[in-house]
Design a protein around this motif. Structure first.
Motif, PDB file in Angstrom:
ATOM      1  N   LYS A  84     -36.907 -27.710 -40.441  1.00 18.44           N
ATOM      2  CA  LYS A  84     -37.407 -28.264 -39.188  1.00 18.44           C
ATOM      3  C   LYS A  84     -38.804 -27.718 -38.963  1.00 18.44           C
ATOM      4  O   LYS A  84     -38.988 -26.509 -38.823  1.00 18.44           O
ATOM      5  N   TYR A 144     -34.133 -23.030 -42.658  1.00 14.44           N
ATOM      6  CA  TYR A 144     -32.938 -22.392 -42.107  1.00 14.44           C
ATOM      7  C   TYR A 144     -31.970 -22.147 -43.254  1.00 14.44           C
ATOM      8  O   TYR A 144     -31.456 -23.089 -43.857  1.00 14.44           O
ATOM      9  N   PHE A 152     -30.574 -31.545 -37.727  1.00 15.18           N
ATOM     10  CA  PHE A 152     -31.505 -31.332 -36.632  1.00 15.18           C
ATOM     11  C   PHE A 152     -31.795 -32.624 -35.867  1.00 15.18           C
ATOM     12  O   PHE A 152     -31.856 -33.703 -36.452  1.00 15.18           O
ATOM     13  N   THR A 153     -31.977 -32.490 -34.563  1.00 15.52           N
ATOM     14  CA  THR A 153     -32.646 -33.502 -33.752  1.00 15.52           C
ATOM     15  C   THR A 153     -33.945 -32.875 -33.259  1.00 15.52           C
ATOM     16  O   THR A 153     -34.303 -31.761 -33.649  1.00 15.52           O
ATOM     17  N   ASP A 154     -34.663 -33.561 -32.380  1.00 12.84           N
ATOM     18  CA  ASP A 154     -35.935 -33.028 -31.902  1.00 12.84           C
ATOM     19  C   ASP A 154     -35.767 -31.693 -31.179  1.00 12.84           C
ATOM     20  O   ASP A 154     -36.600 -30.797 -31.319  1.00 12.84           O
ATOM     21  N   TYR A 158     -30.261 -28.061 -33.003  1.00 12.64           N
ATOM     22  CA  TYR A 158     -29.720 -28.130 -34.351  1.00 12.64           C
ATOM     23  C   TYR A 158     -28.223 -27.865 -34.325  1.00 12.64           C
ATOM     24  O   TYR A 158     -27.687 -27.234 -33.417  1.00 12.64           O
ATOM     25  N   ASN A 180     -33.508 -25.678 -30.464  1.00  9.77           N
ATOM     26  CA  ASN A 180     -34.559 -25.447 -31.446  1.00  9.77           C
ATOM     27  C   ASN A 180     -35.574 -24.423 -30.968  1.00  9.77           C
ATOM     28  O   ASN A 180     -36.069 -23.600 -31.743  1.00  9.77           O
ATOM     29  N   GLU A 197     -28.249 -36.045 -39.569  1.00 14.35           N
ATOM     30  CA  GLU A 197     -28.813 -36.831 -38.467  1.00 14.35           C
ATOM     31  C   GLU A 197     -29.097 -38.228 -38.970  1.00 14.35           C
ATOM     32  O   GLU A 197     -29.631 -38.404 -40.086  1.00 14.35           O
TER      33      GLU A 197
END
Length: 350
Positions: A86, A91, A126-128, A131, A149, A169
């Motif tokens: 991200k 990660y 992940f999204t914006d 996570y 995040n 995602e």
């Protein structure tokens, strides 16, 4: 960061590794570099802090061993399960150490370690703003953890009845493999069910449960161009489901006569998959026919399998010493072979 200190401290082991490599191995050198290329995740030997990450340049000519250990002067931990990305962070999901280590993806300097509510972490998406990490010990822990995040704070967990394995995602939604396999008393693999679960990030709640129609075992889950693709296989045929993560509908690609497919990847409009006999296949996504091309048969204990920019990466994993990784062209021609860490299980474009 220069790697002179690394080579001094580990000179003997590195020389042994380089000496044992084939002539076409990448050169594991001491040049200052950014790790922009291919990252290799090495699970390590279970029960020991021997997980590592290696680096190989995109053209496969140069490589560096153990980049986390070098950059942070410490061991990574016990069983590196997977790596997620991200922004400028990578990660590192360390399963048996029950932690996620966040590093700068280009110099691998450690930024944070997340342990809150983590138990046997497996995969990450992940999204914006958040996570999502699956936790699954194949017994009594089967959940999806959610974190912010911005500061890595824990948000909540979603528990599942049977499984919590791959997570991706797709079109702004989180898709979780909530079924897979278990084993009977004779160690025969058995399906636990056939569900894929969709979680809405706006509510962090289960929105839909998709039940797949075949009688096989859910083996893999990947994301490509806004859709989730689930792989299921039986002893006679295999199936790839293209899932609309917004409404839960799906279409099916039947791979008739291709049994026991274990891993699925997608690259440049093509499916690539690996079966239990180590055969690697390719099939154009848009082709309606179930026919697929057999590209090659890999050797040894094939554990890692990925496709990056038209190159197919597979590992013959060892859990007592160095593994051997192989790179093939999209048509099945071997390009490269080189040594990697203990239990090589994945390859990632960085």
């Amino acid at each position: 960061m220069k790697f002179n200190k690394f080579l001094t401290a580990l000179l003997a082991s590195v020389l042994l590794i380089v000496a044992s490599c084939k002539d076409d191995d990448p050169v594991y050198n001491n040049q200052e570099t950014s790790y922009s290329g291919i990252l290799i995740s090495n699970e390590g030997k279970f029960g020991t802090p021997s997980a590592t990450v290696d680096f190989v340049s995109s053209n496969l000519s140069e490589g560096i061993l153990g980049i986390y250990n070098t950059s942070n002067n410490e061991n990574l931990g016990d069983v590196l399960q997977t790596i997620g990305f991200k922004g400028t962070n990578a990660y590192l999901v360390v399963n048996n150490s029950n932690k996620i280590v966040v590093v700068n993806r280009f110099n691998f300097t450690k930024n944070a370690v997340i342990t809150s509510n983590i138990s046997s972490p497996r995969y990450i998406a992940f999204t914006d703003s958040q996570y999502y990490v699956t936790n699954n010990n194949f017994f009594d822990v089967k959940k999806l953890n959610i974190y912010n995040n911005a500061d890595n704070t824990f948000v909540k967990s979603i528990n599942f009845d049977r499984y919590a394995e791959k997570v991706v995602e797709a079109n702004g939604n989180i898709v979780v493999q909530t079924d897979g396999s278990t084993y009977d008393n004779n160690y025969n693999e058995l399906p636990t069910g056939h569900t894929i679960t969709i979680v809405k990030p706006a509510t962090n709640a289960v929105d839909k449960t998709v039940t797949l129609p075949d009688a096989g075992i859910v083996k893999d889950l990947v994301s490509y161009e806004g859709f989730a693709y689930a792989l299921s296989s039986t002893s006679t045929d295999s199936y790839i489901y293209k899932i609309n993560a917004t409404d839960g509908t799906f279409t099916t690609t039947t791979l008739a006569g291709i049994p026991n497919i274990q891993k699925l990847r997608i690259d440049s409009g093509n499916f690539y998959f690996l079966d239990a006999a180590n055969k690697v296949y390719a099939k154009n996504i848009a082709t309606a026919s179930s026919a697929a091309s057999t590209l090659f048969t890999a050797t040894g204990y094939v554990y890692g399998f990925d496709v990056i920019d038209g190159k197919i990466f597979v590992s013959n994993a060892s859990f007592t010493g160095e593994s051997t990784s192989y790179v093939y062209s999209s048509t099945g021609t071997q390009i490269k072979s080189f040594k990697s860490g203990i239990g090589t299980n994945g390859f990632y474009k960085n």
